[in-house]
Motif scaffolding. Structure first.
Motif, PDB file in Angstrom:
ATOM      1  N   THR A   7      36.287  33.926  32.828  1.00  0.00           N
ATOM      2  CA  THR A   7      35.549  34.564  33.922  1.00  0.00           C
ATOM      3  C   THR A   7      35.854  33.877  35.242  1.00  0.00           C
ATOM      4  O   THR A   7      36.117  34.541  36.252  1.00  0.00           O
ATOM      5  N   LEU A   8      35.851  32.561  35.242  1.00  0.00           N
ATOM      6  CA  LEU A   8      36.155  31.805  36.455  1.00  0.00           C
ATOM      7  C   LEU A   8      37.590  32.053  36.901  1.00  0.00           C
ATOM      8  O   LEU A   8      37.855  32.245  38.094  1.00  0.00           O
ATOM      9  N   ALA A   9      38.517  32.087  35.948  1.00  0.00           N
ATOM     10  CA  ALA A   9      39.920  32.354  36.285  1.00  0.00           C
ATOM     11  C   ALA A   9      40.068  33.738  36.916  1.00  0.00           C
ATOM     12  O   ALA A   9      40.800  33.909  37.898  1.00  0.00           O
ATOM     13  N   ALA A  10      39.379  34.715  36.362  1.00  0.00           N
ATOM     14  CA  ALA A  10      39.437  36.072  36.925  1.00  0.00           C
ATOM     15  C   ALA A  10      38.880  36.083  38.340  1.00  0.00           C
ATOM     16  O   ALA A  10      39.463  36.689  39.248  1.00  0.00           O
ATOM     17  N   ALA A  11      37.752  35.412  38.539  1.00  0.00           N
ATOM     18  CA  ALA A  11      37.137  35.363  39.870  1.00  0.00           C
ATOM     19  C   ALA A  11      38.058  34.674  40.874  1.00  0.00           C
ATOM     20  O   ALA A  11      38.195  35.136  42.019  1.00  0.00           O
ATOM     21  N   LEU A  12      38.700  33.583  40.459  1.00  0.00           N
ATOM     22  CA  LEU A  12      39.620  32.877  41.352  1.00  0.00           C
ATOM     23  C   LEU A  12      40.809  33.759  41.731  1.00  0.00           C
ATOM     24  O   LEU A  12      41.228  33.778  42.895  1.00  0.00           O
ATOM     25  N   LEU A  13      41.348  34.477  40.754  1.00  0.00           N
ATOM     26  CA  LEU A  13      42.485  35.353  41.023  1.00  0.00           C
ATOM     27  C   LEU A  13      42.095  36.477  41.982  1.00  0.00           C
ATOM     28  O   LEU A  13      42.828  36.787  42.926  1.00  0.00           O
TER      29      LEU A  13
END
Length: 60
Positions: A7-13
């Protein structure tokens, strides 16, 4: 990778790709999932939106 990490990776991207328009992009994705009747998709995009909101909070 845990779900929270994904989820964090998606938000960062999304933040990197859309910059200041990232919250609008997430809202559009939530709307698309609502129209499609995909409750799991809505929930997933809401999780991503929450993570994005945390990333965009001003640091004190």
């Amino acid at each position: 990778m845990t779900r929270d990490e994904e989820t964090l990776a998606a938000a960062l991207l999304i933040k990197k790709q859309h910059g200041a328009d990232a919250p609008v992009y997430v809202a559009e994705q939530i709307g698309a999932q609502v129209i499609a009747g995909d409750e799991a998709g809505v929930a997933r995009w809401q999780e991503i939106g929450s993570a994005l909101a945390e990333l965009l909070k001003p640091s004190h």
